[in-house]
Design a protein around this motif. Structure first.
Motif: not given
Lengths: 210, 277
Positions: A107-108, A121, B6, B33-34, B49-50, B53-55, B57-58
């Protein structure tokens, strides 16, 4: 010396070297899908390569502060279940984004590690390991600021670069001050000099005091 | 305060909302959070979820990085570096060329004459077309550099009007570039502005090997370089003091302050007058 299936020591050109399993990232040497962890490019790799336990296990949730280009992050992500990778600078972030695109468990976060509320958050609580490699002033303050993410049994792997604190003070004095200050929030477990691969750096392994 | 993750405003299969929340949101203390996101029905599984979140956050990191790297400050830094690079290349090739010609003719001459005379005096030189061709390249590099300087002259007044008026577009852009942006320059004390670009000398001084540097890149301004040597320290302090103020006005207000510039030129005149007594 091979505690987990996600990383192992392989014999390569006559020497035993640590490697993790995953898609290649930075032009590192690979053998049957195993990526050699370059000790010169990674303080964490060097320490784990010495057989020192830092608390990185399969399933670990990791908060990585100072993720830079994502070279070390990529190895950590080969082992851990999820890696939150905080980096303040946009240039290395571009490389980190590429690494995160090839590894779904990264997670960047383009955030300032000194201001944890800007990513609290997103980053979950009960993190198992914080890896901190921030070459900027106030490295111990950052470790204290981010303590709240750690679980009670979590660990901190911190590398202090003395030149980043003060270019003119003797590293020994800087390291001593850093350990004293860190002790206000952490119980120091081990310290290791990284002089053979990374000049004027000290690695600290600690657990949070609650 | 209610702790919001988020994902709170998230719709199904949505990346944009999440990325904005990651970029702009905040929270005082982290939560599990998850688990919360699954309990609230935002996601069915941990993997969902992850992966979202990965997409997200990118996307957030890409947007946030562009905000920085596409800022006017960053464009200026690139232009300043191009001007410097072109200048360096021009000098290197020019001195290589005149060295070669000088070795052949036995006379040291400056560039346009050297290249003209070799064709006249040494018609036997078979390399002549290559010399001419390289010389043409040098001229076009020089023109290219001129173009980028004109671009700086065009762009700088809107980025930093007071700094540009005070230091000229090139020095102003160089200071912003070396400081890492106008905001950072505006937050530097004048003593730091004074030695920007003299970091090696400064650290040698801090280690105790040398005296403190009087000036960094501000030396290129005539307020320093055309001031008598013994008074340059004083001129540098005065100049950098006003530059620091100019940078702050440019960053926080952006209006032109004419008095600032007249004050500076009066002060410099007074410093220079000391040397003429």
């Amino acid at each position: 010396m091979a505690p987990y299936s996600n990383y192992k020591y392989i014999n390569f050109q006559g020497s035993i070297h640590l490697a993790t399993n995953g898609p290649p990232v930075y032009g590192e040497t690979t053998k049957d899908g195993w990526r050699f962890w370059d000790y010169h490019r990674s303080k964490l790799g060097y320490i784990i390569g010495q057989g020192i336990e830092v608390g990185l296990k399969p399933g670990s949730k990791v908060l990585y502060l100072g993720a830079a280009n994502g070279t070390t992050v990529s190895h950590v992500a080969d082992i851990a279940s999820i890696v939150y990778a905080v980096e303040i600078s946009p240039q290395p972030m571009r490389d980190l984004i590429n690494v995160a695109s090839s590894r779904k468990n990264i997670i960047p976060l383009l955030k300032d590690a000194r201001i944890s509320k800007t990513y609290s958050h997103v980053v979950e609580s009960n993190i198992d390991l914080i890896v901190q490699d921030v070459a900027a002033r106030g490295q111990v303050k950052i470790a204290l600021e981010n303590k709240k993410f750690l679980s009670a049994s979590g660990k901190l792997f911190l590398t202090i670069k003395s030149r980043s604190e003060n270019a003119t003070t003797n590293p020994k004095i800087i390291f001593k001050n850093a350990i004293d200050e860190l002790s206000t929030g952490y119980n120091i477990l081990e310290t290791h000099k990284l002089s053979s691969h990374h000049r004027d750096h000290l690695a600290i392994i600690a657990e949070p005091l609650f | 305060m209610v702790n919001k993750g988020w994902f709170n405003e998230l719709e199904v299969e949505d990346i944009v909302t999440g990325s904005i929340a990651i970029q702009e949101g905040s929270c005082n203390s982290p939560q599990p959070w998850p688990g919360m996101a699954i309990d609230s029905g935002h996601f069915i599984t941990i993997d969902d979820y992850y992966s979202n979140l990965n997409l997200s956050s990118i996307k957030a990191a890409q947007n946030a990085a562009f905000d920085v790297t596409r800022s006017p400050d960053k464009q200026l830094s690139h232009i300043v570096r191009i001007v410097d690079d072109l200048h360096r290349i021009e000098n290197e090739l020019s001195s290589r060329l005149s060295d070669w010609i000088g070795d052949y003719t036995g006379v040291t001459q400056d560039m346009p004459e050297a290249i003209n005379n070799i064709s006249k005096d040494h018609p036997e030189n078979t390399f002549y077309p290559y010399l001419i061709s390289l010389h043409d390249q040098l001229l076009s590099i020089s023109k290219e550099r001129e173009k980028f300087i004109q671009l700086l002259e065009l762009e700088m007044p809107s980025v930093a009007p007071n700094l540009t008026q005070m230091a000229g577009p090139i020095l102003a852009a160089r200071l912003i570039s070396l400081a890492g942006g106008l905001e950072k320059l505006a937050k530097k004390p004048s003593g730091t502005v004074q030695v920007i670009g003299a970091e090696n000398a400064l650290f040698a001084h801090l280690r105790g090997h040398a005296t403190s540097p009087k000036h960094g890149v501000i030396y290129t301004h005539e307020y320093i370089s055309k001031t008598e040597k013994s008074l340059r320290g004083a001129a540098s302090r005065t100049f950098s003091g006003k530059l620091a103020i100019a940078a702050r006005i440019d960053y926080y207000s952006g209006r032109i302050y004419p008095t600032l510039h007249s004050e500076l030129s009066e002060k410099i005149d007074r410093i220079r007058a000391r040397g003429r007594k």
